[in-house]
Scaffold this motif. Sequence first.
Motif, PDB file in Angstrom:
ATOM      1  N   ASN A  77       0.173   4.223  32.570  1.00 15.77           N
ATOM      2  CA  ASN A  77       0.759   4.611  33.854  1.00 15.77           C
ATOM      3  C   ASN A  77      -0.296   4.646  34.949  1.00 15.77           C
ATOM      4  O   ASN A  77      -0.083   4.148  36.056  1.00 15.77           O
TER       5      ASN A  77
ATOM      6  N   TYR B 103      -0.067   1.814  37.984  1.00 17.37           N
ATOM      7  CA  TYR B 103       0.528   2.225  39.251  1.00 17.37           C
ATOM      8  C   TYR B 103      -0.459   2.725  40.295  1.00 17.37           C
ATOM      9  O   TYR B 103      -0.068   2.962  41.436  1.00 17.37           O
TER      10      TYR B 103
ATOM     11  N   ARG C  53      11.200  10.721  34.844  1.00 15.10           N
ATOM     12  CA  ARG C  53      12.517  10.380  35.364  1.00 15.10           C
ATOM     13  C   ARG C  53      13.575  10.817  34.355  1.00 15.10           C
ATOM     14  O   ARG C  53      13.290  10.949  33.163  1.00 15.10           O
TER      15      ARG C  53
ATOM     16  N   GLN D 244       9.113   2.339  32.868  1.00 13.74           N
ATOM     17  CA  GLN D 244       8.944   3.639  33.514  1.00 13.74           C
ATOM     18  C   GLN D 244       9.449   4.799  32.650  1.00 13.74           C
ATOM     19  O   GLN D 244      10.042   5.749  33.141  1.00 13.74           O
ATOM     20  N   HIS D 245       9.169   4.716  31.355  1.00 12.94           N
ATOM     21  CA  HIS D 245       9.540   5.784  30.418  1.00 12.94           C
ATOM     22  C   HIS D 245       8.321   6.569  29.937  1.00 12.94           C
ATOM     23  O   HIS D 245       8.441   7.432  29.078  1.00 12.94           O
TER      24      HIS D 245
END
Length: 139
Positions: free
Chosen positions: A54, A58, A89, A98-99
Amino acid sequence: MRAGYALDGGVGRIADARHHAVAFLDQAHVVHHVPVPARALDLTHLVVSELVTNALKYVPGPVLMELRISACAVDVVVWDCDPIVPAARPADPHRIGQHGLEIVKAVTPDLFTEQESVGERITARIALSHTSSSDTVRR
């Protein structure tokens, strides 16, 4: 026991971070005689992979990883220069990607996110539950 690592850009750095984590836990076990259950090793590997992925994916700029171990837990700490603290999320089986934080929250009892004067720090704590000795990683 603790160790810190600077990880700068590139997909290969994720594998480097995982390698550092395994070597760190091996050293804790062999040199300091800290029992490291196989499950804790596997979860540390997963958490390092997700948090570092991550950060490198990002956020432009440097990423720092610190590993700490005590008799009770392994802490995986990842710092990056993004001023916005991430949030997991809501679960969505149809979302692709995006987990990362969602996965980390599912496997660690303690997840701390902190905004700092420069960037953010995420700490995931993985319990070193003392199960049977057959579950302890042997090196």
